[in-house]
Design an enzyme around this catalytic site. Structure first.
Site, mmCIF file in Angstrom:
data_model
loop_
_atom_site.group_PDB
_atom_site.id
_atom_site.type_symbol
_atom_site.label_atom_id
_atom_site.label_comp_id
_atom_site.label_asym_id
_atom_site.label_seq_id
_atom_site.Cartn_x
_atom_site.Cartn_y
_atom_site.Cartn_z
ATOM 1 N N HIS A 168 -3.631 -3.559 -20.557
ATOM 2 C CA HIS A 168 -2.388 -2.990 -21.089
ATOM 3 C C HIS A 168 -1.953 -3.797 -22.315
ATOM 4 O O HIS A 168 -1.973 -5.029 -22.298
ATOM 5 C CB HIS A 168 -1.271 -3.073 -20.050
ATOM 6 C CG HIS A 168 -1.432 -2.139 -18.886
ATOM 7 N ND1 HIS A 168 -2.408 -1.177 -18.800
ATOM 8 C CD2 HIS A 168 -0.699 -2.026 -17.746
ATOM 9 C CE1 HIS A 168 -2.274 -0.506 -17.662
ATOM 10 N NE2 HIS A 168 -1.250 -1.012 -16.999
ATOM 11 N N ASN A 214 -4.848 -5.143 -16.532
ATOM 12 C CA ASN A 214 -3.976 -4.509 -15.539
ATOM 13 C C ASN A 214 -4.505 -4.530 -14.120
ATOM 14 O O ASN A 214 -3.719 -4.609 -13.176
ATOM 15 C CB ASN A 214 -3.654 -3.067 -15.941
ATOM 16 C CG ASN A 214 -4.889 -2.236 -16.177
ATOM 17 O OD1 ASN A 214 -5.694 -2.557 -17.042
ATOM 18 N ND2 ASN A 214 -5.061 -1.170 -15.425
ATOM 19 N N GLY A 250 -10.440 2.045 -3.645
ATOM 20 C CA GLY A 250 -9.767 2.455 -4.888
ATOM 21 C C GLY A 250 -10.037 1.505 -6.045
ATOM 22 O O GLY A 250 -10.811 0.552 -5.929
ATOM 23 N N CYS A 259 1.767 -3.808 -12.929
ATOM 24 C CA CYS A 259 0.853 -4.422 -13.907
ATOM 25 C C CYS A 259 1.507 -4.761 -15.248
ATOM 26 O O CYS A 259 1.310 -5.859 -15.787
ATOM 27 C CB CYS A 259 -0.345 -3.508 -14.119
ATOM 28 S SG CYS A 259 0.073 -1.761 -14.119
ATOM 29 N N ARG A 307 8.567 -3.868 -2.715
ATOM 30 C CA ARG A 307 8.876 -4.893 -3.731
ATOM 31 C C ARG A 307 10.345 -5.246 -3.853
ATOM 32 O O ARG A 307 10.685 -6.402 -4.070
ATOM 33 C CB ARG A 307 8.401 -4.409 -5.107
ATOM 34 C CG ARG A 307 6.969 -4.680 -5.398
ATOM 35 C CD ARG A 307 6.634 -4.201 -6.810
ATOM 36 N NE ARG A 307 5.205 -3.935 -6.909
ATOM 37 C CZ ARG A 307 4.677 -3.029 -7.732
ATOM 38 N NH1 ARG A 307 5.452 -2.304 -8.526
ATOM 39 N NH2 ARG A 307 3.376 -2.856 -7.768
HETATM 40 P P1 NAP Z 1 -6.609 4.477 -6.047
HETATM 41 O O1 NAP Z 1 -7.746 4.201 -6.948
HETATM 42 O O2 NAP Z 1 -6.100 5.869 -5.934
HETATM 43 O O3 NAP Z 1 -7.017 3.958 -4.546
HETATM 44 C C1 NAP Z 1 -6.245 4.237 -3.417
HETATM 45 C C2 NAP Z 1 -6.844 3.599 -2.171
HETATM 46 O O4 NAP Z 1 -6.009 3.886 -1.026
HETATM 47 C C3 NAP Z 1 -8.238 4.123 -1.790
HETATM 48 O O5 NAP Z 1 -8.961 3.104 -1.132
HETATM 49 C C4 NAP Z 1 -7.918 5.256 -0.806
HETATM 50 O O6 NAP Z 1 -8.967 5.494 0.114
HETATM 51 C C5 NAP Z 1 -6.754 4.640 -0.061
HETATM 52 N N1 NAP Z 1 -5.913 5.666 0.540
HETATM 53 C C6 NAP Z 1 -5.497 6.835 -0.025
HETATM 54 N N2 NAP Z 1 -4.752 7.538 0.867
HETATM 55 C C7 NAP Z 1 -4.712 6.793 1.997
HETATM 56 C C8 NAP Z 1 -4.120 6.978 3.290
HETATM 57 N N3 NAP Z 1 -3.423 8.099 3.599
HETATM 58 N N4 NAP Z 1 -4.271 6.011 4.221
HETATM 59 C C9 NAP Z 1 -4.986 4.899 3.937
HETATM 60 N N5 NAP Z 1 -5.590 4.666 2.747
HETATM 61 C C10 NAP Z 1 -5.444 5.611 1.791
HETATM 62 O O7 NAP Z 1 -5.324 3.589 -6.424
HETATM 63 P P2 NAP Z 1 -5.281 2.171 -7.235
HETATM 64 O O8 NAP Z 1 -5.177 2.388 -8.695
HETATM 65 O O9 NAP Z 1 -6.353 1.293 -6.706
HETATM 66 O O10 NAP Z 1 -3.840 1.623 -6.802
HETATM 67 C C11 NAP Z 1 -3.609 1.087 -5.506
HETATM 68 C C12 NAP Z 1 -2.180 0.536 -5.407
HETATM 69 O O11 NAP Z 1 -2.038 -0.542 -6.323
HETATM 70 C C13 NAP Z 1 -1.096 1.567 -5.790
HETATM 71 O O12 NAP Z 1 0.038 1.348 -4.964
HETATM 72 C C14 NAP Z 1 -0.803 1.236 -7.235
HETATM 73 O O13 NAP Z 1 0.482 1.641 -7.630
HETATM 74 C C15 NAP Z 1 -0.941 -0.279 -7.210
HETATM 75 N N6 NAP Z 1 -1.237 -0.901 -8.508
HETATM 76 C C16 NAP Z 1 -2.261 -0.428 -9.291
HETATM 77 C C17 NAP Z 1 -2.543 -1.049 -10.509
HETATM 78 C C18 NAP Z 1 -3.646 -0.587 -11.396
HETATM 79 O O14 NAP Z 1 -3.747 -1.121 -12.514
HETATM 80 N N7 NAP Z 1 -4.500 0.355 -10.975
HETATM 81 C C19 NAP Z 1 -1.787 -2.148 -10.913
HETATM 82 C C20 NAP Z 1 -0.761 -2.616 -10.091
HETATM 83 C C21 NAP Z 1 -0.504 -1.986 -8.893
HETATM 84 P P3 NAP Z 1 -10.002 6.754 -0.032
HETATM 85 O O15 NAP Z 1 -11.046 6.331 -1.012
HETATM 86 O O16 NAP Z 1 -10.519 6.894 1.355
HETATM 87 O O17 NAP Z 1 -9.185 7.921 -0.511
#
Ligand code: NAP
Length: 348
Positions: free
Chosen positions: A241, A328, A11, A148, A109
């Site tokens: 952000h 972020n 992700g 973030c 959290r």
């Molecule tokens: P993302 O791009 O949607 O990536 C999700 C990841 O989780 C991918 O590797 C996906 O794998 C995997 N995944 C999805 N469904 C799954 C399942 N059932 N079992 C195991 N793995 C699974 O999300 P992201 O933006 O990186 O965010 C990840 C986390 O960090 C979230 O909880 C989000 O709230 C948090 N976060 C994000 C940010 C930000 O700025 N983006 C900041 C702070 C916190 P596949 O590729 O195989 O689907």
């Protein structure tokens, strides 16, 4: 070297973990997990790589496995970038299996025995780890970082809270699309547009901010007690952000005192000279039109928060306002977890 794994490695945040850990002096990535869609594939084949850097050579051929502790061998720390609902189920299993989980997800959290930590702000909350392990009977543990937009905000509030005391905070955010993940916001929704709603973001900012600035008495955290009101908006920026912050202070201040307070602010990561710690956690921009996400998000390798337009607000009693920019997916996500793990590795 400490062997580490990344949960949700394909992700947006997972990719940042890989990038930031590529040349890490203490951590070596040896395991990558994702969903069943990706499991069994070479990392390079499983991922839609979105970063400007290339996939590190050492990572390309690693086979992605299912997010199951049985599949992750000889790893001491796992960094979690899982969607919250998956994190709620998977992270406790990894902690139970003896691994140290440094998580980005919101699932755990606000559990009273799970530290929610920004190392410059509340490193003492890490003492909850012992309480967590005793209570849950785990050999490993879970440590989380805030969401973030909260991280960037609280890094600027901490020095002001300590020096001037805070009565109320109002924040309006302009948040990058990478914060919603790759498939989070369709281009048809965001190009030529702004979306004035981000699910659960305002609630997270309001509760996490008070928890991070709360007092830990050796047993539990008592949240700080001031008003926090937020309005969160998605804008057509890729990373970084921006937040417009309005504060009503308890004590009198001059703008120069506030600037001094920001410039003097250093925490335990700076004292310990941790690998990912920015030299100055808060960097002041004096130009009238800064900070801006494209120009300032990489300050301190993406780990510092840039603050500008620091001025008094005469509508409020003892009012202050400023603009901040934080990266972020680096300071707000992967970099935050890595700094937590560096601190734990150093002090525990
Ligand atoms: P993302 O791009 O949607 O990536 C999700 C990841 O989780 C991918 O590797 C996906 O794998 C995997 N995944 C999805 N469904 C799954 C399942 N059932 N079992 C195991 N793995 C699974 O999300 P992201 O933006 O990186 O965010 C990840 C986390 O960090 C979230 O909880 C989000 O709230 C948090 N976060 C994000 C940010 C930000 O700025 N983006 C900041 C702070 C916190 P596949 O590729 O195989 O689907």
């Amino acid at each position: 070297m400490v062997n580490v794994g990344i949960l949700g490695a394909t992700g947006m945040v997972g990719q940042r973990f890989i990038e930031l850990l590529a040349n890490h002096p203490d951590f070596e990535v040896t395991a990558l997990t994702a969903s069943t869609r990706s499991a069994g594939k070479r990392y390079e084949d499983a991922v839609t790589w979105n970063l400007e850097s290339k996939i590190p050579e050492s990572i390309k051929d690693i086979t992605v496995v299912e997010t199951d502790p049985q599949q992750v061998k000889d790893v001491e720390i796992v960094f979690s970038a899982l969607p919250s609902e998956n994190a709620a189920v998977a992270e406790p299993k990894f902690a139970k299996a003896g691994m140290k989980v440094a998580s980005n997800a919101s699932a755990m959290r606000m559990e009273p025995d799970v530290p929610l930590v920004v190392p410059e702000v509340n490193p003492e909350h890490l003492d909850l780890i012992e309480i967590q392990q005793k209570k849950r009977g785990w050999d490993g543990f879970i440590v989380t970082n805030p969401n973030c937009s909260t991280i960037a905000l609280v890094m600027t509030l901490k020095p002001l809270y300590d020096q001037f005391n805070i009565k109320r905070v109002y924040v309006s955010t302009m948040q990058a699309v990478s914060g919603a993940g790759y498939n989070g916001v369709p281009s048809m929704a965001i190009v030529d547009n702004l979306v004035p709603f981000i699910g659960e973001e305002e609630e997270k900012m309001e509760t996490e901010t008070l928890h991070l600035l709360g007092d830990f008495d050796g047993e539990s955290v008592t949240d700080a007690n001031f008003g926090v009101s937020t309005s969160c908006h998605r804008v057509a920026v890729l990373d970084g952000h921006t937040e417009a912050v309005f504060i009503e202070m308890q004590n009198d201040f001059e703008v120069d005192d506030v600037k001094q307070s920001f410039s003097d602010f250093k925490g335990l990561p700076q004292k310990l000279n941790l690998h990912s710690a920015p030299k100055n956690p808060v960097v002041i921009r004096e130009e009238e039109n800064r900070p801006q996400p494209r120009m300032d998000r990489m300050e301190g390798n993406g780990m510092a928060v840039s603050v500008g337009r620091i001025r008094k607000d005469d509508v409020f009693d003892k009012g202050l306002k400023y603009i901040l920019v934080g990266h972020n997916t680096i300071r707000g996500a992967a970099g935050a977890s890595i700094l937590n793990a560096e601190l734990i590795n150093e002090i525990m």
